[in-house]
Design a protein around this motif. Structure first.
Motif, PDB file in Angstrom:
ATOM      1  N   ARG A 135      40.559  33.140  42.098  1.00 51.35           N
ATOM      2  CA  ARG A 135      40.207  33.923  43.290  1.00 51.35           C
ATOM      3  C   ARG A 135      41.362  33.991  44.282  1.00 51.35           C
ATOM      4  NH1 ARG A 135      37.931  36.834  46.643  1.00 51.35           N
ATOM      5  NH2 ARG A 135      36.977  36.166  48.575  1.00 51.35           N
ATOM      6  N   ILE A 136      42.026  32.870  44.523  1.00 47.18           N
ATOM      7  CA  ILE A 136      43.168  32.845  45.447  1.00 47.18           C
ATOM      8  C   ILE A 136      44.275  33.755  44.940  1.00 47.18           C
ATOM      9  CG2 ILE A 136      45.047  31.396  46.341  1.00 47.18           C
ATOM     10  CD1 ILE A 136      42.931  29.105  46.487  1.00 47.18           C
ATOM     11  N   LYS A 146      42.425  46.748  43.006  1.00 49.32           N
ATOM     12  CA  LYS A 146      42.446  45.878  41.833  1.00 49.32           C
ATOM     13  C   LYS A 146      41.392  44.763  41.967  1.00 49.32           C
ATOM     14  CE  LYS A 146      44.026  44.043  38.028  1.00 49.32           C
ATOM     15  NZ  LYS A 146      43.420  44.442  36.790  1.00 49.32           N
ATOM     16  N   ARG A 147      41.221  44.233  43.175  1.00 52.87           N
ATOM     17  CA  ARG A 147      40.199  43.196  43.397  1.00 52.87           C
ATOM     18  C   ARG A 147      38.808  43.772  43.152  1.00 52.87           C
ATOM     19  NH1 ARG A 147      43.638  42.111  47.889  1.00 52.87           N
ATOM     20  NH2 ARG A 147      42.116  42.925  49.380  1.00 52.87           N
ATOM     21  N   TYR A 148      38.584  45.012  43.600  1.00 50.28           N
ATOM     22  CA  TYR A 148      37.291  45.663  43.372  1.00 50.28           C
ATOM     23  C   TYR A 148      37.084  45.909  41.872  1.00 50.28           C
ATOM     24  CZ  TYR A 148      33.401  48.908  43.726  1.00 50.28           C
ATOM     25  OH  TYR A 148      32.168  49.510  43.588  1.00 50.28           O
ATOM     26  N   GLU A 149      38.121  46.375  41.213  1.00 43.84           N
ATOM     27  CA  GLU A 149      38.048  46.626  39.779  1.00 43.84           C
ATOM     28  C   GLU A 149      37.728  45.340  39.011  1.00 43.84           C
ATOM     29  OE1 GLU A 149      40.734  48.895  36.377  1.00 43.84           O
ATOM     30  OE2 GLU A 149      41.690  48.202  38.218  1.00 43.84           O
ATOM     31  N   ASP A 150      38.343  44.244  39.405  1.00 46.49           N
ATOM     32  CA  ASP A 150      38.069  42.952  38.780  1.00 46.49           C
ATOM     33  C   ASP A 150      36.610  42.556  38.991  1.00 46.49           C
ATOM     34  OD1 ASP A 150      39.137  40.303  37.595  1.00 46.49           O
ATOM     35  OD2 ASP A 150      38.127  39.670  39.444  1.00 46.49           O
ATOM     36  N   ALA A 153      34.412  44.593  36.743  1.00 50.60           N
ATOM     37  CA  ALA A 153      34.493  44.177  35.344  1.00 50.60           C
ATOM     38  C   ALA A 153      33.843  42.821  35.091  1.00 50.60           C
ATOM     39  CB  ALA A 153      35.961  44.131  34.905  1.00 50.60           C
ATOM     40  N   ASN A 154      34.017  41.877  36.027  1.00 54.68           N
ATOM     41  CA  ASN A 154      33.586  40.505  35.778  1.00 54.68           C
ATOM     42  C   ASN A 154      32.289  40.093  36.458  1.00 54.68           C
ATOM     43  OD1 ASN A 154      35.838  39.679  34.111  1.00 54.68           O
ATOM     44  ND2 ASN A 154      37.051  39.945  35.957  1.00 54.68           N
ATOM     45  N   HIS A 155      31.926  40.776  37.534  1.00 53.00           N
ATOM     46  CA  HIS A 155      30.720  40.404  38.263  1.00 53.00           C
ATOM     47  C   HIS A 155      29.990  41.638  38.784  1.00 53.00           C
ATOM     48  CE1 HIS A 155      31.757  36.177  38.172  1.00 53.00           C
ATOM     49  NE2 HIS A 155      32.966  36.500  38.552  1.00 53.00           N
ATOM     50  N   PRO A 156      29.555  42.514  37.910  1.00 58.13           N
ATOM     51  CA  PRO A 156      28.874  43.723  38.384  1.00 58.13           C
ATOM     52  C   PRO A 156      27.601  43.411  39.184  1.00 58.13           C
ATOM     53  CG  PRO A 156      28.626  43.484  36.013  1.00 58.13           C
ATOM     54  CD  PRO A 156      29.613  42.449  36.448  1.00 58.13           C
TER      55      PRO A 156
END
Length: 187
Positions: A135-136, A146-150, A153-156
């Motif tokens: 996260r850091i 990119k943070r939103y995309e992650d 992908a990982n926590h919809p």
């Protein structure tokens, strides 16, 4: 919880029975706090159901959400739990919550009773450290998009369940910026 503990293949059936005999069930309503800034963490909880957010107040007194916790995860103001000093974080229920809590005293007794408990709690702490480090790095290295995309992908589930003001704080952006990013991703 038994299935969760068994999945690690560290603890014996008797050790899991012992653990289950030490837990205390606790329920929180949406909006209630598990712990507030200035208190000392005296327990660790296992989230049976619901979701919580962890946040602190910035120097300008703004709430900064840095973590969400869902079912099948352990929860604590961990630095306070370890050091037995006052926490700077707040952990608040975002829905009705069911927790299974174990006191610090009981955890220390478990650790003394078997090296399996030391292995188990070490493993849980290591997993949380890896999650925090990721996260850091994401916050410091990547763009808001990119943070939103992650997250997508990982926590919809975050996007479906968490109010936008908490989500934008978690991503380190304003609610307005989050709206723009969401619009781009929805096209």
């Amino acid at each position: 919880m038994r299935n969760y503990l068994e999945s690690f293949n560290i603890l014996t059936s008797d050790e899991i029975d012992l653990f289950e005999s030490k837990v205390v069930s606790k329920k929180l309503k949406k909006g209630d706090f598990y712990i507030k800034e200035g208190k000392i963490s005296k327990e660790i909880a296992f989230v049976v159901s619901g979701m919580l957010r962890s946040f602190y107040y910035s120097s300008s007194e703004e709430e900064v959400t840095y973590c969400f916790t869902f079912s099948n995860y352990f929860l604590s103001a961990y630095s306070s739990f370890l050091s037995q000093t006052k926490t700077v974080e707040n952990i608040q229920a975002l829905s009705d919550i069911e927790l299974l809590c174990v006191s610090r005293e009981e955890i220390l007794k478990l650790e003394e009773s078997s090296s399996n408990w030391l292995k188990f709690f070490k493993f849980i702490a290591e997993q949380e450290y890896i999650r925090m480090e990721k996260r850091i790095f994401l916050l410091q290295k990547e763009s808001a998009e990119k943070r939103y995309e992650d997250l997508l992908a990982n926590h919809p589930e975050f996007l479906q369940l968490i109010p936008l003001n908490y989500l934008s704080s978690y991503l380190g952006i304003t609610p307005r910026h989050l709206s723009r990013i969401r619009k781009v991703f929805s096209n």
